[in-house]
Enzyme design. Sequence first.
Site, short mmCIF file in Angstrom:
data_model
loop_
_atom_site.label_atom_id
_atom_site.label_comp_id
_atom_site.label_asym_id
_atom_site.label_seq_id
_atom_site.Cartn_x
_atom_site.Cartn_y
_atom_site.Cartn_z
N GLY A 16 39.35 -117.93 29.89
CA GLY A 16 38.88 -116.73 29.21
C GLY A 16 39.71 -116.40 27.99
N GLY A 63 44.34 -115.97 39.27
CA GLY A 63 43.28 -116.92 38.96
C GLY A 63 43.43 -117.53 37.59
N GLY A 122 43.02 -120.46 36.45
CA GLY A 122 41.94 -121.33 36.00
C GLY A 122 40.86 -120.56 35.27
N ASP A 123 40.59 -119.34 35.72
CA ASP A 123 39.63 -118.46 35.05
C ASP A 123 40.27 -117.75 33.86
OD1 ASP A 123 37.09 -118.47 36.59
OD2 ASP A 123 38.40 -117.88 38.23
N VAL A 124 41.44 -117.18 34.10
CA VAL A 124 42.08 -116.34 33.09
C VAL A 124 42.42 -117.12 31.83
CG1 VAL A 124 44.17 -115.03 32.56
CG2 VAL A 124 42.95 -114.61 34.71
#
Length: 707
Positions: free
Chosen positions: A181, A174, A176-178
């Site tokens: 973050g 992921g 796009g999230d990682v």
Amino acid sequence: MSSSILKGVRVLDLSRMLSGPYCSMFLADHGAEVIKIESGTGDTSRHNGPYRSDDPDHDWAGYFVSLNRGKKSIQLDLKSPQGKADFRKLAATVDVVLENFRPGVMDRLGLSYESLAAENPRLVYAAIRGFGDPRTGVSPYGNWPSYDVVAQSMGGLMSMTGPDAQSPTKVGPGIGDVFAGMMMSFGILAALREAEATGIGQFVDVAMYDAMISLCERMVYQHDMTGAVPGPEGNGHPFLVPFGLYPATDGHVALGIVDDSFWQILTTVMNRPELGSDSRFATRAGRAQHAAEINKIVSGWSAEHSKAEMTEMLGGRVPFGPLNTIADIFKDPHVEARNMLERIKHPDPDHAPWTVAANPLRFTGQEQRLLPAPPRLGEHNDLTSTLDNVSAMDAEAKHALRDAFGSFATGVTVVTTRQDDGMPRGFTANSFSSVSLDPPLLLVCIAKTAHSRDAFVSAEHFAVNILADDQKEVSGLFASRSPDKFKLSKWHSGPRDMPLLNGALACFTCARHRLVDAGDHLVLIGRVLTHHSRDGQPLGFFRGAYFDLSLESSLVDAATQPGEGTIGAVLADRETVLLEEKPDGLVTISKAPTADNTVQGMLDHLAKRGLDPKLDHLYAVFQNAQTGTHSIVYHGSVSGAAPKGLRFYDLDALPLDRVESDAERSMLRRYQREYRHGRFGIYHGTETNGIVHAISGQTEYNILQEN
């Protein structure tokens, strides 16, 4: 592996799923205290699986375990009045609030950044959103929900990934999230650094869409410079050949031949040295023009060998690596040597530990520690009742603390704490001072060579003990490296179990607030939680010798012989100062009558006029250079109604233009400054030049040149 490099940073984490929890995972892995706020059912990732066979109740999803190790869990209903109140109590104590809701969610709950920052100005508020926050730029998609696949798609990553333009492919993890973050963890640390320098926090946000554009920076400059629209290139590279994945008999290997020298080595290993000198292939540009031919040649060679065989031939000679599955990674000696697969103990000792990916950041100056277990849902619900209260003090509390600060104007200080194993530690401070009343902060300087340095650097709490004038032996004991300091001294456990010295003039129990590098010393700043003080004289120390600060010292006696001086006092009632008004409109500080020019005479004179004066300490001793007379001035408090001829003036509105003498005018200006800081020095000199003795040393003080 984790470190404690962020010890002392407290994070309130409202985030869910992947982007926010990944960000706070990085912070927790390196020592930050991350308090995870969860609803009644908990973070969604608790229910996403997978689950082990020994977890029939599905309490521990692998998704949750990996991202939330080492955090604390509190259940709060942010829609309820009590939940909001508890959240605000928490937010007042933290350095960071992190959330990844859609814009406006926290605002509608009445928990906006602005309202939280009003109560905690140092707060760094971090928001990860699909399309950013309106505070930093209003997006037409601002209210759209977003997950990893949406960010990868809109941010261009999927348009560049896959075998061809007809087969766009999502990157497996992921990202796009990682990646959002990871970027936010940097943003948080940058904002914390600014807050530490200025005392002011700020709102920080990252849009997942924006993060993907940043990740795909290559496509931006390609389109700008060439007008091209980069598309999927399979496993190759538009400029470099051979570069990408090549077949093996048992899988694939990666090659990254960038330099011409690497091409020469590869062709030699392939037993095709003539390709290395071929003018078509000898340069990077030439190889790019003949990419299809080179890839066919290299693929034909690699397909005849296993991954292990090619590792033997190419490993360490050219940029090369086998395509690993997770099974390969578990067996890789690099992974073992670098401890990249971490074992986390299960909260239930009867269950086997979990294996997760360790944090890749390492610091040579930090001791590596094992990753702690993730929290049970609501495991730390009682935390709100144990947090140190940092709410604003009322006027009475400030006055009490200011008085307590004033009790050690020149006193010797012993600082104490406890080691992790509970053993008490302490030392006589090299430098110590009050910093602020709101919030109430004290600082202590610790030599980097100090024997007890590490204990204080890692301590969550410490205590400051101001020694009385009969505690010279205690000061000397704690200035030594004697292992029996606490056996030979009388002490007791106070708040937060901190060691407090019996007989101390004042004791302040503090929570660690900040640790700052200051050359060969560390500055430990503490937030005062509780304090107590008693009447008495502090133990003084100057140029290697102890001295007492008794009001009736020989200096005072000598300076106040009849006809040779005056006795006066700066007397205050809270934030007002008592001054005597003369018939001509001039004003002066309270003074002893000519008929009884003594300290007691001054006190009796004021008492007869209905006032109750109390003297704290000597405030100024100065000599009139022309007449040779001395003036002795004390600091103290007074209560009662001002009689005729005397008047209480507000501290900020003293009639300085009507003060009778330059020396008194300057002294009252100094008093205004020192009262606000809660620290008082002792001035001595002439009516024009002298020195103010303070804890930090001596400050040159010129009366006539003062503005």
